[in-house]
Design a protein around this motif. Structure first.
Motif, PDB file in Angstrom:
ATOM      1  N   LYS A 153      21.475  -4.602  -7.867  1.00 53.74           N
ATOM      2  CA  LYS A 153      21.224  -3.348  -7.840  1.00 53.74           C
ATOM      3  C   LYS A 153      21.381  -2.449  -6.505  1.00 53.74           C
ATOM      4  N   ASN A 154      20.837  -3.414  -5.407  1.00 47.65           N
ATOM      5  CA  ASN A 154      21.071  -2.613  -4.110  1.00 47.65           C
ATOM      6  C   ASN A 154      22.194  -2.900  -3.219  1.00 47.65           C
ATOM      7  N   HIS A 155      23.341  -3.277  -3.809  1.00 43.53           N
ATOM      8  CA  HIS A 155      24.602  -3.681  -3.353  1.00 43.53           C
ATOM      9  C   HIS A 155      25.587  -2.357  -3.784  1.00 43.53           C
ATOM     10  N   PRO A 156      25.711  -1.281  -2.781  1.00 44.81           N
ATOM     11  CA  PRO A 156      26.618  -0.285  -3.219  1.00 44.81           C
ATOM     12  C   PRO A 156      28.091  -0.568  -2.914  1.00 44.81           C
ATOM     13  N   TRP A 157      28.848  -0.834  -3.906  1.00 47.59           N
ATOM     14  CA  TRP A 157      30.093  -1.303  -3.984  1.00 47.59           C
ATOM     15  C   TRP A 157      31.082   0.042  -3.325  1.00 47.59           C
ATOM     16  N   GLN A 158      31.685  -0.602  -2.237  1.00 48.04           N
ATOM     17  CA  GLN A 158      32.380   0.343  -1.494  1.00 48.04           C
ATOM     18  C   GLN A 158      34.000   0.029  -1.457  1.00 48.04           C
ATOM     19  N   ALA A 159      34.300  -1.225  -1.875  1.00 46.76           N
ATOM     20  CA  ALA A 159      35.378  -1.746  -1.862  1.00 46.76           C
ATOM     21  C   ALA A 159      35.725  -2.925  -3.171  1.00 46.76           C
ATOM     22  N   ILE A 160      37.062  -2.759  -3.845  1.00 44.43           N
ATOM     23  CA  ILE A 160      37.281  -3.831  -4.822  1.00 44.43           C
ATOM     24  C   ILE A 160      38.501  -4.237  -4.950  1.00 44.43           C
ATOM     25  N   GLY A 161      38.785  -5.366  -5.333  1.00 46.37           N
ATOM     26  CA  GLY A 161      40.019  -6.069  -5.314  1.00 46.37           C
ATOM     27  C   GLY A 161      40.336  -6.912  -6.457  1.00 46.37           C
ATOM     28  N   ILE A 162      41.543  -6.885  -7.235  1.00 48.60           N
ATOM     29  CA  ILE A 162      41.834  -7.256  -8.558  1.00 48.60           C
ATOM     30  C   ILE A 162      43.015  -8.298  -8.403  1.00 48.60           C
ATOM     31  N   GLY A 163      42.994  -9.280  -9.020  1.00 49.39           N
ATOM     32  CA  GLY A 163      44.039 -10.460  -9.291  1.00 49.39           C
ATOM     33  C   GLY A 163      43.953 -11.101 -10.525  1.00 49.39           C
ATOM     34  N   ILE A 164      45.076 -10.873 -11.101  1.00 47.69           N
ATOM     35  CA  ILE A 164      45.407 -11.572 -12.518  1.00 47.69           C
ATOM     36  C   ILE A 164      46.515 -12.221 -12.269  1.00 47.69           C
ATOM     37  N   TYR A 165      46.529 -13.497 -12.828  1.00 48.84           N
ATOM     38  CA  TYR A 165      47.856 -14.521 -12.770  1.00 48.84           C
ATOM     39  C   TYR A 165      47.684 -15.472 -13.608  1.00 48.84           C
ATOM     40  N   GLY A 166      48.625 -15.719 -14.637  1.00 51.91           N
ATOM     41  CA  GLY A 166      48.612 -16.829 -15.532  1.00 51.91           C
ATOM     42  C   GLY A 166      47.312 -16.592 -16.362  1.00 51.91           C
ATOM     43  N   ASP A 167      46.448 -17.994 -16.112  1.00 49.90           N
ATOM     44  CA  ASP A 167      45.344 -18.098 -17.128  1.00 49.90           C
ATOM     45  C   ASP A 167      43.857 -17.272 -16.395  1.00 49.90           C
ATOM     46  N   TYR A 168      44.115 -16.649 -15.395  1.00 49.86           N
ATOM     47  CA  TYR A 168      43.000 -16.180 -14.494  1.00 49.86           C
ATOM     48  C   TYR A 168      42.982 -14.956 -14.016  1.00 49.86           C
ATOM     49  N   ALA A 169      41.689 -14.269 -14.150  1.00 49.64           N
ATOM     50  CA  ALA A 169      41.402 -13.036 -13.546  1.00 49.64           C
ATOM     51  C   ALA A 169      40.195 -13.152 -12.572  1.00 49.64           C
ATOM     52  N   VAL A 170      40.317 -12.347 -11.598  1.00 51.77           N
ATOM     53  CA  VAL A 170      39.146 -12.343 -10.479  1.00 51.77           C
ATOM     54  C   VAL A 170      39.233 -10.908  -9.915  1.00 51.77           C
ATOM     55  N   ILE A 171      37.824 -10.501  -9.587  1.00 53.86           N
ATOM     56  CA  ILE A 171      37.658  -9.410  -9.212  1.00 53.86           C
ATOM     57  C   ILE A 171      36.631  -9.617  -7.865  1.00 53.86           C
ATOM     58  N   TRP A 172      36.972  -8.941  -6.837  1.00 59.30           N
ATOM     59  CA  TRP A 172      36.170  -9.178  -5.684  1.00 59.30           C
ATOM     60  C   TRP A 172      35.635  -7.911  -5.182  1.00 59.30           C
ATOM     61  N   PHE A 173      34.214  -7.944  -4.893  1.00 55.09           N
ATOM     62  CA  PHE A 173      33.633  -6.852  -4.428  1.00 55.09           C
ATOM     63  C   PHE A 173      33.044  -6.796  -3.328  1.00 55.09           C
ATOM     64  N   GLY A 174      33.102  -5.728  -2.595  1.00 59.16           N
ATOM     65  CA  GLY A 174      32.684  -5.648  -1.206  1.00 59.16           C
ATOM     66  C   GLY A 174      31.697  -4.401  -1.077  1.00 59.16           C
ATOM     67  N   GLU A 175      30.744  -4.562   0.201  1.00 54.11           N
ATOM     68  CA  GLU A 175      29.824  -3.467   0.347  1.00 54.11           C
ATOM     69  C   GLU A 175      30.418  -2.497   1.396  1.00 54.11           C
ATOM     70  N   GLU A 176      31.435  -2.910   2.130  1.00 58.00           N
ATOM     71  CA  GLU A 176      31.823  -2.036   3.325  1.00 58.00           C
ATOM     72  C   GLU A 176      33.380  -1.576   3.002  1.00 58.00           C
ATOM     73  N   LEU A 177      33.706  -0.328   3.371  1.00 63.39           N
ATOM     74  CA  LEU A 177      34.854   0.116   3.194  1.00 63.39           C
ATOM     75  C   LEU A 177      36.000  -0.648   3.707  1.00 63.39           C
ATOM     76  N   ASP A 178      36.989  -0.615   3.311  1.00 64.84           N
ATOM     77  CA  ASP A 178      38.391  -1.271   3.953  1.00 64.84           C
ATOM     78  C   ASP A 178      39.022  -0.679   4.783  1.00 64.84           C
ATOM     79  N   SER A 179      38.859  -1.095   5.962  1.00 66.33           N
ATOM     80  CA  SER A 179      39.467  -0.635   7.349  1.00 66.33           C
ATOM     81  C   SER A 179      40.827  -0.268   7.264  1.00 66.33           C
ATOM     82  N   ALA A 180      41.485  -1.118   6.451  1.00 63.83           N
ATOM     83  CA  ALA A 180      43.081  -1.172   6.185  1.00 63.83           C
ATOM     84  C   ALA A 180      43.419  -0.038   5.500  1.00 63.83           C
ATOM     85  N   GLU A 181      42.596   0.850   4.504  1.00 64.56           N
ATOM     86  CA  GLU A 181      43.112   1.790   3.711  1.00 64.56           C
ATOM     87  C   GLU A 181      43.298   3.014   4.537  1.00 64.56           C
TER      88      GLU A 181
END
Length: 181
Positions: A153-181
């Protein structure tokens, strides 16, 4: 002016990480997660090229190298890539090795927190965005990450990444903005 080989490699690596695009199914998963968050009164999370690179890299590793075993779960990484291998166990003893994957693989400055899903079928079906989200919604721990409940509840997500391939799906969450954006 003298430019090192390392500087050139870092430059090209960052170009690759910045140009991550979502497949149609990955975009669907992102949209479904943002809709679900909205239904729970939560803001949209900006899509991160860096975290998407990590997510897409991890699902390919899971599908092609299967680093899972009786002890190693879906957060594990094989020894077949440019990353530190990790056998992630249910006791979370290797959590730091997983959380640090974004900064290990990209120039993302913070930790990443992953949820992972698998769908195995005898008739060559691939995991869908709907199946992955449904699995996570039916798991209190994974659902809590998506909608910032419980320990998240105290993790304000500022970035998310999505991956789906074959049998798998993952999501990555981050608290920092992505400086690459």
């Amino acid at each position: 002016m003298k430019i090192s080989i390392l500087a050139i490699c870092i430059f090209f690596f960052n170009l690759v990480a910045i140009s991550q695009e979502l497949s149609e199914e990955e975009q669907k998963l992102y949209d479904l997660v943002m809709q679900y968050r909205s239904e729970n009164g939560l803001p949209e999370i900006p899509l991160s090229s860096s975290l998407t690179f990590v997510a897409q890299t991890h699902v390919k590793d899971l599908m092609e190298n299967d680093p899972t075993s009786d002890e190693c779960n879906l957060h594990s990484w094989s020894s077949n890539g440019n990353w530190t291998p990790c056998c992630y166990t249910d006791d979370h003893a290797q959590a730091e090795k997983m959380w640090s994957k974004p900064s290990e693989l990209t120039n993302y400055q913070g930790n990443g927190y992953e949820i992972a899903s698998a769908f195995w079928s005898s008739n060559d079906n691939k995991i869908t965005a709907e199946q992955a989200l449904k699995q996570w919604q039916n798991s209190s721990g994974h659902n809590a990450v998506i909608i910032n409940k419980s320990v998240w509840k105290n993790h304000p997500w500022q970035a998310i990444g999505i991956g789906i391939y074959g049998d798998y799906a993952v999501i990555w969450f981050g608290e920092e903005l992505d400086s690459a954006e």
